[in-house]
Write a protein that holds these residues in place. Sequence first.
Motif, PDB file in Angstrom:
ATOM      1  N   PRO A 284       0.807  -1.231   0.000  1.00 28.50           N
ATOM      2  CA  PRO A 284       0.000   0.000   0.000  1.00 28.50           C
ATOM      3  C   PRO A 284       0.837   1.276   0.000  1.00 28.50           C
ATOM      4  CG  PRO A 284      -0.828  -1.570   1.618  1.00 28.50           C
ATOM      5  CD  PRO A 284       0.515  -2.075   1.175  1.00 28.50           C
ATOM      6  N   GLU A 285       2.108   1.172   0.416  1.00 27.70           N
ATOM      7  CA  GLU A 285       2.988   2.338   0.431  1.00 27.70           C
ATOM      8  C   GLU A 285       3.725   2.518  -0.887  1.00 27.70           C
ATOM      9  OE1 GLU A 285       5.262   2.594   4.253  1.00 27.70           O
ATOM     10  OE2 GLU A 285       4.086   0.803   4.743  1.00 27.70           O
ATOM     11  N   LEU A 286       3.643   1.517  -1.754  1.00 26.75           N
ATOM     12  CA  LEU A 286       4.331   1.564  -3.043  1.00 26.75           C
ATOM     13  C   LEU A 286       3.406   1.979  -4.177  1.00 26.75           C
ATOM     14  CD1 LEU A 286       6.321  -1.815  -2.815  1.00 26.75           C
ATOM     15  CD2 LEU A 286       6.969   0.437  -1.917  1.00 26.75           C
ATOM     16  N   ILE A 287       2.161   1.543  -4.100  1.00 23.76           N
ATOM     17  CA  ILE A 287       1.216   1.709  -5.204  1.00 23.76           C
ATOM     18  C   ILE A 287       0.303   2.899  -4.925  1.00 23.76           C
ATOM     19  CG2 ILE A 287      -0.715   0.610  -6.421  1.00 23.76           C
ATOM     20  CD1 ILE A 287       0.654  -2.096  -5.669  1.00 23.76           C
ATOM     21  N   VAL A 288       0.121   3.733  -5.926  1.00 24.48           N
ATOM     22  CA  VAL A 288      -0.774   4.882  -5.815  1.00 24.48           C
ATOM     23  C   VAL A 288      -2.162   4.472  -6.298  1.00 24.48           C
ATOM     24  CG1 VAL A 288      -1.240   7.245  -6.558  1.00 24.48           C
ATOM     25  CG2 VAL A 288       1.129   6.479  -6.217  1.00 24.48           C
ATOM     26  N   THR A 289      -3.170   4.716  -5.471  1.00 22.77           N
ATOM     27  CA  THR A 289      -4.545   4.458  -5.873  1.00 22.77           C
ATOM     28  C   THR A 289      -5.279   5.798  -5.979  1.00 22.77           C
ATOM     29  OG1 THR A 289      -5.211   4.147  -3.567  1.00 22.77           O
ATOM     30  CG2 THR A 289      -4.579   2.177  -4.798  1.00 22.77           C
ATOM     31  N   GLY A 290      -6.477   5.769  -6.511  1.00 28.74           N
ATOM     32  CA  GLY A 290      -7.220   7.012  -6.647  1.00 28.74           C
ATOM     33  C   GLY A 290      -6.977   7.673  -7.987  1.00 28.74           C
ATOM     34  N   GLU A 291      -7.077   8.991  -8.017  1.00 30.02           N
ATOM     35  CA  GLU A 291      -7.048   9.733  -9.283  1.00 30.02           C
ATOM     36  C   GLU A 291      -5.751   9.537 -10.052  1.00 30.02           C
ATOM     37  OE1 GLU A 291      -7.586  14.344 -10.865  1.00 30.02           O
ATOM     38  OE2 GLU A 291      -8.044  13.812  -8.780  1.00 30.02           O
ATOM     39  N   GLN A 292      -4.620   9.481  -9.346  1.00 30.75           N
ATOM     40  CA  GLN A 292      -3.317   9.309 -10.002  1.00 30.75           C
ATOM     41  C   GLN A 292      -2.833   7.860  -9.889  1.00 30.75           C
ATOM     42  OE1 GLN A 292      -1.800  11.785 -11.804  1.00 30.75           O
ATOM     43  NE2 GLN A 292      -3.738  12.852 -11.394  1.00 30.75           N
ATOM     44  N   GLU A 293      -3.732   6.936 -10.039  1.00 33.96           N
ATOM     45  CA  GLU A 293      -3.455   5.530  -9.773  1.00 33.96           C
ATOM     46  C   GLU A 293      -2.326   4.954 -10.633  1.00 33.96           C
ATOM     47  OE1 GLU A 293      -6.946   3.233 -10.610  1.00 33.96           O
ATOM     48  OE2 GLU A 293      -6.990   3.804 -12.713  1.00 33.96           O
ATOM     49  N   THR A 294      -1.549   4.096  -9.977  1.00 31.60           N
ATOM     50  CA  THR A 294      -0.588   3.250 -10.676  1.00 31.60           C
ATOM     51  C   THR A 294      -0.988   1.782 -10.535  1.00 31.60           C
ATOM     52  OG1 THR A 294       0.853   3.008  -8.734  1.00 31.60           O
ATOM     53  CG2 THR A 294       1.248   4.900 -10.182  1.00 31.60           C
ATOM     54  N   GLY A 295      -2.102   1.542  -9.838  1.00 31.52           N
ATOM     55  CA  GLY A 295      -2.591   0.189  -9.634  1.00 31.52           C
ATOM     56  C   GLY A 295      -3.704   0.165  -8.606  1.00 31.52           C
ATOM     57  N   SER A 296      -4.023  -1.025  -8.129  1.00 34.55           N
ATOM     58  CA  SER A 296      -5.108  -1.225  -7.160  1.00 34.55           C
ATOM     59  C   SER A 296      -4.622  -2.080  -6.002  1.00 34.55           C
ATOM     60  CB  SER A 296      -6.305  -1.916  -7.813  1.00 34.55           C
ATOM     61  OG  SER A 296      -6.859  -1.130  -8.843  1.00 34.55           O
ATOM     62  N   ILE A 297      -5.188  -1.821  -4.822  1.00 37.07           N
ATOM     63  CA  ILE A 297      -4.925  -2.634  -3.635  1.00 37.07           C
ATOM     64  C   ILE A 297      -6.220  -3.362  -3.271  1.00 37.07           C
ATOM     65  CG2 ILE A 297      -4.355  -2.598  -1.178  1.00 37.07           C
ATOM     66  CD1 ILE A 297      -1.959  -2.011  -2.875  1.00 37.07           C
ATOM     67  N   ILE A 298      -6.086  -4.664  -2.998  1.00 37.96           N
ATOM     68  CA  ILE A 298      -7.243  -5.469  -2.595  1.00 37.96           C
ATOM     69  C   ILE A 298      -6.938  -6.131  -1.255  1.00 37.96           C
ATOM     70  CG2 ILE A 298      -8.006  -5.908  -4.957  1.00 37.96           C
ATOM     71  CD1 ILE A 298      -6.680  -8.647  -4.767  1.00 37.96           C
ATOM     72  N   ALA A 299      -7.970  -6.594  -0.582  1.00 39.73           N
ATOM     73  CA  ALA A 299      -7.788  -7.276   0.699  1.00 39.73           C
ATOM     74  C   ALA A 299      -7.006  -8.570   0.502  1.00 39.73           C
ATOM     75  CB  ALA A 299      -9.141  -7.576   1.334  1.00 39.73           C
ATOM     76  N   ARG A 300      -6.209  -8.887   1.491  1.00 41.05           N
ATOM     77  CA  ARG A 300      -5.430 -10.128   1.464  1.00 41.05           C
ATOM     78  C   ARG A 300      -6.357 -11.338   1.383  1.00 41.05           C
ATOM     79  NH1 ARG A 300      -3.758 -13.872   5.305  1.00 41.05           N
ATOM     80  NH2 ARG A 300      -5.008 -12.778   6.862  1.00 41.05           N
ATOM     81  N   ASN A 301      -6.002 -12.298   0.536  1.00 40.25           N
ATOM     82  CA  ASN A 301      -6.694 -13.586   0.459  1.00 40.25           C
ATOM     83  C   ASN A 301      -8.145 -13.455  -0.022  1.00 40.25           C
ATOM     84  OD1 ASN A 301      -6.385 -16.398   0.705  1.00 40.25           O
ATOM     85  ND2 ASN A 301      -7.367 -16.440   2.704  1.00 40.25           N
ATOM     86  N   ASP A 302      -8.438 -12.397  -0.782  1.00 37.86           N
ATOM     87  CA  ASP A 302      -9.801 -12.145  -1.261  1.00 37.86           C
ATOM     88  C   ASP A 302      -9.871 -12.459  -2.750  1.00 37.86           C
ATOM     89  OD1 ASP A 302     -12.282 -11.139  -2.027  1.00 37.86           O
ATOM     90  OD2 ASP A 302     -12.183  -9.449  -0.653  1.00 37.86           O
ATOM     91  N   LEU A 303     -10.220 -13.687  -3.080  1.00 35.53           N
ATOM     92  CA  LEU A 303     -10.244 -14.117  -4.478  1.00 35.53           C
ATOM     93  C   LEU A 303     -11.273 -13.340  -5.284  1.00 35.53           C
ATOM     94  CD1 LEU A 303      -9.353 -15.998  -6.754  1.00 35.53           C
ATOM     95  CD2 LEU A 303     -10.998 -17.691  -5.907  1.00 35.53           C
ATOM     96  N   ALA A 304     -12.443 -13.112  -4.716  1.00 31.92           N
ATOM     97  CA  ALA A 304     -13.485 -12.387  -5.450  1.00 31.92           C
ATOM     98  C   ALA A 304     -13.021 -10.981  -5.819  1.00 31.92           C
ATOM     99  CB  ALA A 304     -14.762 -12.323  -4.616  1.00 31.92           C
ATOM    100  N   ALA A 305     -12.353 -10.300  -4.879  1.00 36.74           N
ATOM    101  CA  ALA A 305     -11.847  -8.959  -5.158  1.00 36.74           C
ATOM    102  C   ALA A 305     -10.753  -9.001  -6.221  1.00 36.74           C
ATOM    103  CB  ALA A 305     -11.320  -8.317  -3.880  1.00 36.74           C
ATOM    104  N   MET A 306      -9.918 -10.027  -6.169  1.00 34.23           N
ATOM    105  CA  MET A 306      -8.846 -10.140  -7.157  1.00 34.23           C
ATOM    106  C   MET A 306      -9.429 -10.331  -8.553  1.00 34.23           C
ATOM    107  SD  MET A 306      -5.495 -12.606  -7.112  1.00 34.23           S
ATOM    108  CE  MET A 306      -5.040 -11.884  -5.535  1.00 34.23           C
ATOM    109  N   ILE A 307     -10.432 -11.165  -8.660  1.00 36.49           N
ATOM    110  CA  ILE A 307     -11.075 -11.385  -9.957  1.00 36.49           C
ATOM    111  C   ILE A 307     -11.704 -10.093 -10.462  1.00 36.49           C
ATOM    112  CG2 ILE A 307     -12.968 -12.577 -11.123  1.00 36.49           C
ATOM    113  CD1 ILE A 307     -12.414 -14.970  -9.236  1.00 36.49           C
ATOM    114  N   ALA A 308     -12.415  -9.388  -9.591  1.00 35.81           N
ATOM    115  CA  ALA A 308     -13.112  -8.167 -10.003  1.00 35.81           C
ATOM    116  C   ALA A 308     -12.128  -7.070 -10.406  1.00 35.81           C
ATOM    117  CB  ALA A 308     -14.014  -7.685  -8.869  1.00 35.81           C
TER     118      ALA A 308
END
Length: 358
Positions: A284-308
Amino acid sequence: MTRVDLRDIDVIAPNFKVRLSGVTSTIIQLVPVQRRLGQRIAVIGPGLPAHLPHASALDLWRLWQATAHGAPRVWHARRNLEMLAGIVLRDLLRMKLALVFTSASQRVHTGWTKFLISRMDGVIAVSGRTAAYLKVPNRTILHGIDTTRFSPAPDKEAARAALGLPNGRFMVGCFGRVRHQKGTDLFVDSMLALLPTRPDWIAIVAGRATGKHLGFEAELKNRVAAAGLSERILFVGEHTNIPDWYRALDLFVAPQRWEGFGLTPLEAMATAVPVVASDVGAFPELIVTGEQETGSIIARNDLAAMIAKTGAWMDDETRRIEAASRALVHTRENFSIEGEAGALGEVYAAAAAGDPIT
């Protein structure tokens, strides 16, 4: 082996573990850069390549002497045993040393570790999460990477062709050791869900399974084969030219269930590849989310979130291209290994002078 005279050394980086580890890899990457920046540093201990400047244990008697600048030498420990050795040399043998420790732990320290840390002259945390577990003043210095080695391909199609990968397809990758902790199964299960409706995508798993993890890898390959996707979910093994594999990608997934720090998102972003990563380590300290996003952060071990989240990135080429450009700038401006080495030099100078580490 390159031997150095301790009279010419201001900083010693001990490595008391024979097997390659993340800590050992950090030392291997950092020391040459620190030397280029003018830091008079040497390593001591096993498990390190011969090209690094090595100090001999037989030469440690020189630690009773100050450096040419009249200051104590800095002993930069990264493990408990190395902290203990530094304490013995400084406090029992009365050698002229200032002790610095880098902590990567993200858990409550044992009483023994707390004691060792309390005896340090300077403490470094590799992430904000790590710093939260420290009960002493510290400075957070995030790891950096070689942004020359990890850089975009001038021609992505040519980069893929050089690896024997098909052109005209998009590539999503997951790199690292193949094991449950690294979440390789989460990536594979995501691809099993996503690829059947996205025929223009191919998934790449790059990394090695060792020992007890070989059965885990075999089971993943069996699931891929049963789904008829063996030609589109590729297990390519471990490679020394891993930057070339990043250059072939359009999207990277870091699905770890646990991580001390984790460099793969930085390596991907430095290669102009956006990242979907789990909320572990320093991600979470490496990846920028929001308007200037460089990627997305999802909850650990959350397959549904990873797929989405992964599916959303796969379906939006414009978003990927824009995020890739921002990722490249973000890593070059904030996460160069030269920046990390320079910050370490500031800590060494403060510790040797007896100043607070901030």
